[in-house]
Design an enzyme around this catalytic site. Structure first.
Site, mmCIF file in Angstrom:
data_model
loop_
_atom_site.group_PDB
_atom_site.id
_atom_site.type_symbol
_atom_site.label_atom_id
_atom_site.label_comp_id
_atom_site.label_asym_id
_atom_site.label_seq_id
_atom_site.Cartn_x
_atom_site.Cartn_y
_atom_site.Cartn_z
ATOM 1 C CD GLU A 159 -3.150 -1.060 2.050
ATOM 2 O OE1 GLU A 159 -3.134 -0.197 2.930
ATOM 3 O OE2 GLU A 159 -4.108 -1.844 1.890
ATOM 4 C CD GLU A 198 -3.647 -5.917 3.474
ATOM 5 O OE1 GLU A 198 -4.511 -5.128 3.905
ATOM 6 O OE2 GLU A 198 -2.430 -5.763 3.623
HETATM 7 C C1 FCB Z 1 -4.667 -2.340 5.178
HETATM 8 C C2 FCB Z 1 -3.298 -2.675 5.755
HETATM 9 C C3 FCB Z 1 -3.333 -3.809 6.742
HETATM 10 C C4 FCB Z 1 -4.524 -3.727 7.644
HETATM 11 C C5 FCB Z 1 -5.783 -3.608 6.836
HETATM 12 C C6 FCB Z 1 -7.047 -3.588 7.652
HETATM 13 O O1 FCB Z 1 -4.678 -1.025 4.743
HETATM 14 O O2 FCB Z 1 -2.410 -3.012 4.721
HETATM 15 O O3 FCB Z 1 -2.118 -3.801 7.451
HETATM 16 O O4 FCB Z 1 -4.361 -2.689 8.528
HETATM 17 O O5 FCB Z 1 -5.734 -2.435 6.059
#
Ligand code: FCB
Length: 477
Positions: free
Chosen positions: A162, A357
């Site tokens: 990210e 994710e």
């Molecule tokens: C993302 C992050 C991860 C976690 C999730 C909920 O932005 O990469 O570490 O905090 O959100």
């Protein structure tokens, strides 16, 4: 349907789960400082103990095996490997991760290693962190150590998690470590440094690994969702997805700024226009460095917002329906984002995608029966994975999905208040309790998605939108 070799996994990151050890000491990172300096920054939480995974990984991997998990996206804390960010390598740190990876593999779990999930060594932040162009070499050197020490055990790598949060939340709005609020000149420079650091890391991983490795990148974004299936609305949402706005909060929260240089070898035209006179000079060699071939795109996707075509086809925001569903950290629940996010990214970048994710925070608690029931999360995952399968059915090349997160952990600025796990962590006793969703996910993985709502007539894409539209609950802004 998902491919036969679809990768079903879970994710976490080093700082969020590991904790610390008085003997096996690691270097200090920016999140240690950020949580120490003002506990309000992290709602009183810090990474000192977290899930104590560093002392419990053997049990954790045995539990994951029981839960049918076969792939794990985890990260290495830079300052556990090189305490000051550059210079001496910590042999203890290397030994720790080697044992952790071996134990993962003994339990039949394939490692997917992220090099940078936000734990920048404080010693490097003291020299300017991501704003200092030297970070390109610092990160390249770290990547070399990772390749040399771990590529015999690990085949899959992600460089940076990210970039939008690293730069946007860390250096633009300052709600994440290192908590800085810098202007466009410094933050566009930091972005360029990050993109070059990514490229340098790809080169180092390829060059110093002991065997061919597969490399990805893991950006994020909030996804513009077409308000209807009309070609105009789809076009408008897509345009929005890849556009950039000069707005303090929003500008770094964009896809094209961080992905076009990596995947297309150029910055988007509108960004060059927007930051004219404020961006650092970028040479052809810089672009070449950023544009190293990678094997797949990782994409973190959690939520979105509706967009329709206004006059001249320009994107116009559409309000969500009143009382829309949201998660425990107030993120809207909009499963269509996984469909459109994957589809738009694939159409533009034409690389296989891993959803690196996706998941949901709930206000989970241990019930009187001693179990943790999380029907909202099961419903969320069923919807999101159904939407993802639909993208696959429509031709998007999605290779895998990593559910965030394997267990409740330290949720950055939310401290211990955002429970994203499919396993409950009791932060007092550190006991783990698999939630109902963990058992549900096991069945989904075992059936390669056949048990999802989309395959059982229970979910159809856009059904919610049209339903709400027809009952006239959605109104244009
Ligand atoms: C993302 C992050 C991860 C976690 C999730 C909920 O932005 O990469 O570490 O905090 O959100």
């Amino acid at each position: 349907m998902f491919r036969d070799d679809f990768v079903w996994g879970v994710a976490s990151s080093a700082y969020q789960v590991e904790g610390t050890d008085p003997v096996n000491v690691r270097g200090k990172c920016i999140w240690d400082t950020f949580s120490e300096e003002n506990p309000i920054n992290t709602k009183g939480g810090n990474g000192l103990v977290a899930c104590d995974h560093m002392h419990r990984y053997k049990e954790d991997f045995a539990m994951m095996k029981e839960l049918g998990i076969k792939a794990y996206r985890f990260s290495v804390n830079w300052c556990r490997i090189i305490p000051d960010g550059v210079g001496e390598v910590s042999e203890e740190g290397v030994a720790f991760y080697r044992d952790l990876i071996l134990s993962m593999k003994e339990n039949g779990i394939t490692p997917y290693l992220t090099l940078y999930h936000w734990d920048l060594p404080q010693a490097l932040e003291d020299k300017g962190g991501w704003v200092n162009p030297e970070i390109v070499d610092w990160f390249g050197n770290y990547a070399r150590v990772i390749a040399e020490r771990f590529s015999d055990l690990v085949e899959y790598f992600f460089t940076i998690n990210e970039p939008q949060c690293v730069i946007g939340l860390g250096y633009v709005v300052g709600v994440h470590a290192p908590g800085k609020k810098l202007g466009y000149k410094e933050t566009t420079l930091a972005s360029v440094n990050l993109l070059k650091a990514h490229g340098t890391a790809v080169l180092a991983l390829r060059r110093y690994s002991v065997r061919p490795v597969k490399i990805g990148y893991a950006p994020t974004c909030t996804i513009p969702i077409p308000a209807s299936d009309s070609p105009e609305d789809i076009e408008a949402a897509k345009k929005k997805y890849f556009s950039i706005t000069k707005n303090t909060w929003d500008w770094a929260w964009t896809v094209a700024w961080f992905s076009d240089p990596v995947l297309l070898g150029k910055f988007p035209e509108d960004s060059l226009e927007l930051f004219r006179g404020e961006m650092p000079e970028i040479t052809e060699d810089d672009l070449k460095l950023m544009h190293q071939p990678i094997d797949f795109l990782g994409q973190n996707i959690y939520n979105g917002y509706y967009i329709k075509a206004g006059e001249n086809g320009e994107p116009v925001d559409v309000m969500k329906y009143p009382g829309y569903q949201e998660t425990g950290v107030h993120w809207p629940i909009m499963e269509e984002c996984l469909y459109w996010g994957a589809r738009f990214a694939y159409e533009r970048y034409k690389l296989p995608i891993f959803i690196t994710e996706n998941g949901m925070a709930c206000h989970d608690a241990i019930s009187l029966d001693g179990k943790v029931h999380d029907p909202n999360r099961v419903d969320f995952l069923d919807r999101y994975l159904s939407a993802l399968q639909q993208a696959v059915d429509d031709g998007v090349d999605v290779r895998g999905y990593f559910l965030w997160s394997v267990m409740d952990n330290f949720e950055w600025d939310q401290g211990y208040h955002g429970r994203f796990g499919i396993v409950y962590t009791d932060f007092v006793t550190l006991k783990r309790i698999p939630k109902d969703s963990a058992y549900w996910y096991k069945e989904i993985m075992e059936s390669n998605g056949a048990k999802l709502a989309v395959n059982n007539g229970l979910w159809v894409r856009s059904a919610r939108w049209h339903q709400e539209e027809s009952s006239n609950l959605c109104k244009s802004k």
